[in-house]
Each structure stands twice: as structure tokens, then as C-alpha cells.
Design an enzyme around this catalytic site. Structure first.
Site, PDB file in Angstrom:
ATOM      1  N   CYS A   1      38.109   2.120 -55.219  1.00 49.04           N
ATOM      2  CA  CYS A   1      39.424   2.728 -55.442  1.00 49.04           C
ATOM      3  C   CYS A   1      39.701   2.858 -56.935  1.00 49.04           C
ATOM      4  O   CYS A   1      39.475   1.917 -57.703  1.00 49.04           O
ATOM      5  CB  CYS A   1      40.507   1.878 -54.775  1.00 49.04           C
ATOM      6  SG  CYS A   1      42.180   2.512 -54.984  1.00 49.04           S
TER       7      CYS A   1
ATOM      8  N   CYS B   1      46.537  -1.839 -58.918  1.00 46.22           N
ATOM      9  CA  CYS B   1      47.194  -2.188 -57.654  1.00 46.22           C
ATOM     10  C   CYS B   1      46.880  -3.644 -57.311  1.00 46.22           C
ATOM     11  O   CYS B   1      45.751  -4.099 -57.478  1.00 46.22           O
ATOM     12  CB  CYS B   1      46.699  -1.259 -56.544  1.00 46.22           C
ATOM     13  SG  CYS B   1      47.223  -1.735 -54.885  1.00 46.22           S
TER      14      CYS B   1
ATOM     15  N   CYS C   1      44.644   4.933 -49.441  1.00 47.57           N
ATOM     16  CA  CYS C   1      44.122   3.578 -49.607  1.00 47.57           C
ATOM     17  C   CYS C   1      42.818   3.469 -48.824  1.00 47.57           C
ATOM     18  O   CYS C   1      42.810   3.654 -47.599  1.00 47.57           O
ATOM     19  CB  CYS C   1      45.128   2.540 -49.118  1.00 47.57           C
ATOM     20  SG  CYS C   1      44.521   0.834 -49.215  1.00 47.57           S
TER      21      CYS C   1
ATOM     22  N   PHE D   1      51.502 -20.251 -30.265  1.00 45.79           N
ATOM     23  CA  PHE D   1      51.736 -19.177 -31.236  1.00 45.79           C
ATOM     24  C   PHE D   1      51.054 -17.915 -30.700  1.00 45.79           C
ATOM     25  O   PHE D   1      50.296 -17.237 -31.409  1.00 45.79           O
ATOM     26  CB  PHE D   1      51.197 -19.544 -32.619  1.00 45.79           C
ATOM     27  CG  PHE D   1      51.704 -20.850 -33.161  1.00 45.79           C
ATOM     28  CD1 PHE D   1      52.909 -20.917 -33.840  1.00 45.79           C
ATOM     29  CD2 PHE D   1      50.978 -22.023 -32.978  1.00 45.79           C
ATOM     30  CE1 PHE D   1      53.380 -22.133 -34.352  1.00 45.79           C
ATOM     31  CE2 PHE D   1      51.431 -23.226 -33.473  1.00 45.79           C
ATOM     32  CZ  PHE D   1      52.639 -23.293 -34.163  1.00 45.79           C
TER      33      PHE D   1
ATOM     34  N   GLU E   1      55.424 -19.041 -27.612  1.00 42.44           N
ATOM     35  CA  GLU E   1      55.695 -18.267 -28.824  1.00 42.44           C
ATOM     36  C   GLU E   1      57.193 -18.303 -29.085  1.00 42.44           C
ATOM     37  O   GLU E   1      57.992 -18.329 -28.149  1.00 42.44           O
ATOM     38  CB  GLU E   1      55.202 -16.831 -28.617  1.00 42.44           C
ATOM     39  CG  GLU E   1      55.678 -15.793 -29.600  1.00 42.44           C
ATOM     40  CD  GLU E   1      55.209 -16.039 -31.011  1.00 42.44           C
ATOM     41  OE1 GLU E   1      56.042 -15.952 -31.928  1.00 42.44           O
ATOM     42  OE2 GLU E   1      54.004 -16.334 -31.189  1.00 42.44           O
TER      43      GLU E   1
ATOM     44  N   ASP F   1      47.156 -20.404 -32.969  1.00 38.84           N
ATOM     45  CA  ASP F   1      46.968 -19.421 -34.037  1.00 38.84           C
ATOM     46  C   ASP F   1      48.300 -19.238 -34.765  1.00 38.84           C
ATOM     47  O   ASP F   1      49.017 -18.264 -34.544  1.00 38.84           O
ATOM     48  CB  ASP F   1      46.489 -18.089 -33.456  1.00 38.84           C
ATOM     49  CG  ASP F   1      46.242 -17.032 -34.536  1.00 38.84           C
ATOM     50  OD1 ASP F   1      46.171 -17.397 -35.721  1.00 38.84           O
ATOM     51  OD2 ASP F   1      46.151 -15.841 -34.183  1.00 38.84           O
TER      52      ASP F   1
ATOM     53  N   CYS G   1      44.817 -18.149 -40.631  1.00 40.31           N
ATOM     54  CA  CYS G   1      44.681 -17.131 -41.670  1.00 40.31           C
ATOM     55  C   CYS G   1      44.796 -17.727 -43.064  1.00 40.31           C
ATOM     56  O   CYS G   1      44.868 -16.997 -44.048  1.00 40.31           O
ATOM     57  CB  CYS G   1      45.729 -16.034 -41.478  1.00 40.31           C
ATOM     58  SG  CYS G   1      47.433 -16.616 -41.583  1.00 40.31           S
TER      59      CYS G   1
END
Length: 446
Positions: free
Chosen positions: A87, A93, A170, A301, A321, A369, A395
Site C-alpha cells: 500500500c 496510515c 485498502c 462469550f 453471551e 472466546d 484475540c
């Protein structure tokens, strides 16, 4: 490159290693110096910020170490591991931090972020190779929209800055989002006259683009009519403000296992299709390969069902959840899909009210998760439980390491740790950990 300070000292450094955010790190007598977009072995010219007037030298990190963040001026001796970025906006960015890394260096860096996080938690565990889950690209994106000097713009924030970088394309996005920047700009132009900065989230679905705008506030009848006309003109599946549906022209659904989920407006979805498929495959494999049959699973979750709708092909699932709309979407998808075992749902804040050992004892497996903050409270309760199989999906490498240590200290044995890369060129990495209670015979297939 972006300047980080108006008072700097020019100097040359040799980069020794890569940091967790992708910065090159030069180890100096005064402490580490972080240089963005630099690679190990490179000699670079940098601008070093002036010493902190209180410390007398560079500022201290949260770990108490003396650190400095430099401004890269030039690469004097490039590494053979350097590649041309995909990019033209790279380094301006703030969305990507690693387009300059050759593939082997990039993969090692991503995997090492998990290794380092576990090491800091004093855990010595074998980590599997990094699994590429970028696929066709990210299927959801959030643009920032601003009006400055009468000019409307949408894009991403500059690296380490609140300055907006306009985006019209993008390369890490799914081709289904090719027109997303223009759509975001067209929608934002109708709302920016109110004077508030906006965020425009766009998701690629089977029904087309799903757009949710944040930051505007409550929409009156006039703007609702205007937005409805815009959705028709732009051929959107759905347009909403803060999750409040303005118009739905087609169902914004995505396939999950054998089901199809109509997403809650503005709701969470894994970043890439292949990323979701990969995480779900690893979860499902852990259950199928377990030393005893998995009949009941708690999916904590659970979101709108990326794991539950696949797990229910082999077991009954209880999905928990805090977001009621996500569970409602999961329930509708389950009821519309024949041939699945039972799914039950429970709306519950697992940060404040984790499932207790007395509630967990009826499950053969638990999958969790959580958001980036991790599942500390739930991990403590799992550590006190007798659940034979626990599968942790995360994550964030740091909170994954913390929660892993809680499980191990509570008696669980790590069987397999797999890093998954669905956020290409960023510092983010997903991790799937499989844990067994001791005394349960392991399957040779695991």
C-alpha cells in the site's frame, strides 16, 4: 516518516530485534529505543526525542524500564528481509504495521508474540506454527469520518496520531468491500453537517453491504427519510445508526456452519471468513479428537454463534453471551436450520457473573472466546471446575497468557496452542489453546 517530537537528536542505531508492535528495537546503554518500520540487522538514522525533564532521559515504560520511541529518518543499511509494501499509504496510515517484513520474518514475529506473552507469564509451552487465515481479506471495516474546513473525508487514523488519512482503497479488505470507502463518504456527508465526528462500520454480507454509523446520536424523521433514500441509491442491505435500524432492504446474513445468521446491526463478526472458519475448525477438532465423546458443550462469550452453530452438529450447546441481540440472531439461525442438535441460550455478563463450578459440572467441554480483556473471572471458575476439556480462543496474546496460567495453576494441561493470523500486517494475533484435566487419557489424534 511521521515526526514524533519537535525536539530531537539525530543519531544512528543498529536494530537488534522486533517488538510486539512491529517496531525495530535497538538495545542501547540507556535502554531500548523503538524505531517504527525498522528490521533487525538494519542500520538506521533516527530522530530521538529530547530527554524527559523529570527522568533526565527517556521516559519509563509501564514495566519501569527506560525506553524511547524514535522517528525513523532513513534506512542506511537495509535488511534482506525487507520487502516493498503493498500500500502506498504504509507508514502514514496507522492500520498496518508490518507490510515491510518478508514472509518468514513476518510469520516468526507473529508467532513470537504469543511465545513472548507466555514466557512473561512464566509458562514454557510448545506453540504450533502460525496459521494464515487472511483469506480474501477483512470483511468488516470501520472508517472514521470528519469534516475539516468544509471538506468531508473518511479514512483511518495516521500512525500514533489523531490525524485522519483519507482512504479510497485498502488492500487488506475483501473485494466485496471495494466500494466501502465511497459508501462511507456518501453516508457521512449526510450526517457530518451536525458537526460531530463519526465512525462508519461496514460489513460485507450475503445480502450486500451492512452499514452502521456511530457518533451521530438519535436520528429524527427527516434524516431517517434521507438515509432511507441513500440506502436505495447506494444499494445497501441495511443502514442503521447506533444499532437502530433505519432501513433493511435485504437480510444482511452470513453463513455459519450449516446455518445463516442475520447479523445484529453493528454487531461483532470475526474479521475474515477464513479466520472464523479456521478458529471454528480448531475448536471442533479439539472436541472430535477428545478422549471421550463430547455430548454437552458450553460456548461462553458465544456472540451470534460462529462456534455454537458448528458444535451443534456433534453435541448439544449452551451459548452464553451478554449481548441479547447476538443470542437472538443465533437462536433464529438455529431454528431455521434442520438437522442440528439442541442449542439453548443465556444472556449473562460473564465478567461479573461467570459460570460457577456447580454450573459447569454437567458439561464435557467449555469453549470461551472473550473480548480483548480476556476471561480472567471465568478462567478462575474453570480452574476450580471438573470440566474435562477447555478450549480458549483469544484475540490478545497478553490476556491469553494470563488466562492460560490460571488454567494451568488450577490443574489443566495444555495440549495444543495454535496462533492464527486473520489480521494481516497488524500486530494482532488470534490464539486457540486446548486444555485437558489430568487423569483423562489423551487421544493419540491430539
Amino acid at each position: 516518516m511521521n515526526g514524533l517530537s519537535s525536539a530531537v537528536t539525530d543519531m544512528r542505531l543498529t536494530i537488534d530485534r522486533l517488538g510486539a508492535r512491529g517496531d525495530g528495537i535497538a538495545d542501547t546503554p540507556d535502554g531500548p529505543v523503538y524505531v517504527p518500520y525498522a528490521l533487525p540487522g538494519e542500520t538506521v538514522s533516527v530522530g530521538l526525542p529530547a530527554p524527559d525533564p523529570v527522568e533526565g532521559r527517556a521516559a519509563r515504560s509501564s514495566h519501569g524500564r527506560v525506553e524511547a520511541r524514535a522517528n525513523l529518518i532513513a534506512i542506511d543499511t537495509p535488511s534482506p528481509d525487507r520487502r516493498a509494501p503493498d500500500c502506498a499509504l504504509f507508514t502514514r496510515c496507522g492500520g498496518c504495521s508490518a507490510q515491510h517484513m518478508a514472509e518468514p520474518t513476518y510469520r516468526d514475529w507473529k508467532r513470537d508474540s504469543v511465545v513472548t506473552a507466555l514466557s512473561r507469564a512464566r509458562l514454557d509451552i510448545d506453540i504450533g506454527p502460525l496459521v494464515d487465515a487472511h483469506g480474501s481479506g477483512r470483511r468488516r471495516v470501520t472508517f472514521h469520518a470528519r469534516r475539516k474546513d468544509g471538506v468531508d473525508a473518511v479514512g483511518f487514523m495516521a500512525a500514533r496520531s489523531h490525524n485522519l488519512i483519507s482512504i479510497d482503497h485498502c488492500p487488506v479488505l475483501d473485494p466485496a468491500l471495494d466500494r466501502a470507502p465511497q459508501v462511507a463518504l456518501d453516508v457521512a456527508r449526510l450526517l457530518l453537517p451536525k458537526g460531530k465526528p463519526l465512525d462508519v462500520q461496514i460489513t460485507a454480507t450475503s445480502g450486500g453491504l451492512d452499514v452502521d454509523v456511530r457518533g451521530y446520536g438519535q436520528a429524527g424523521e427527516g434524516i431517517r427519510r434521507t438515509l432511507t433514500q441513500a440506502a436505495e441509491r447506494l444499494d445497501l442491505a441495511r443502514l442503521s445508526i447506533h444499532g437502530d435500524r433505519i432501513v433493511e432492504r435485504r437480510a444482511p446474513s452470513v453463513p455459519m456452519g450449516k446455518g445463516h445468521v442475520v447479523l445484529p446491526a453493528g454487531g461483532f463478526l470475526q474479521a475474515t471468513t477464513l479466520g472464523e472458519d479456521t478458529l471454528a475448525r480448531l475448536v471442533l477438532e479439539a472436541c472430535v479428537e477428545a478422549p471421550r465423546r463430547i455430548r454437552r458443550v458450553a460456548d461462553l462469550f458465544a456472540g451470534c454463534g460462529p462456534f455454537a452453530l458448528r458444535l451443534t452438529e456433534i453435541a448439544e450447546v449452551h451459548a452464553v453471551e451478554s449481548a441479547a441481540p447476538a443470542l437472538a440472531a443465533l437462536d433464529r439461525a438455529f431454528r431455521a436450520t434442520p438437522g442440528l442438535r439442541r442449542i439453548t441460550t443465556e444472556t449473562r455478563d460473564l465478567f461479573r457473573r461467570p459460570l460457577l463450578p456447580s454450573e459447569l459440572k454437567t458439561y464435557d467441554a467449555v469453549v470461551f472466546d472473550p473480548p480483548r480483556a480476556g476471561a480472567e473471572a471465568q478462567a478462575h471458575e474453570l480452574a476450580r471446575s471438573t470440566v474435562p476439556l477447555v478450549i480458549a480462543v483469544s484475540c490478545d496474546a497478553g490476556t491469553f497468557a494470563r488466562d492460560t496460567k490460571i488454567l494451568i495453576d488450577g490443574g489443566y494441561t495444555p495440549i495444543r496452542i495454535t496462533p492464527v493470523d486473520q489480521f494481516r500486517y497488524s500486530a494482532h494475533v488470534e490464539t486457540v489453546g486446548v486444555f485437558f484435566r489430568p487423569g483423562i487419557k489423551r487421544s493419540s489424534r491430539v
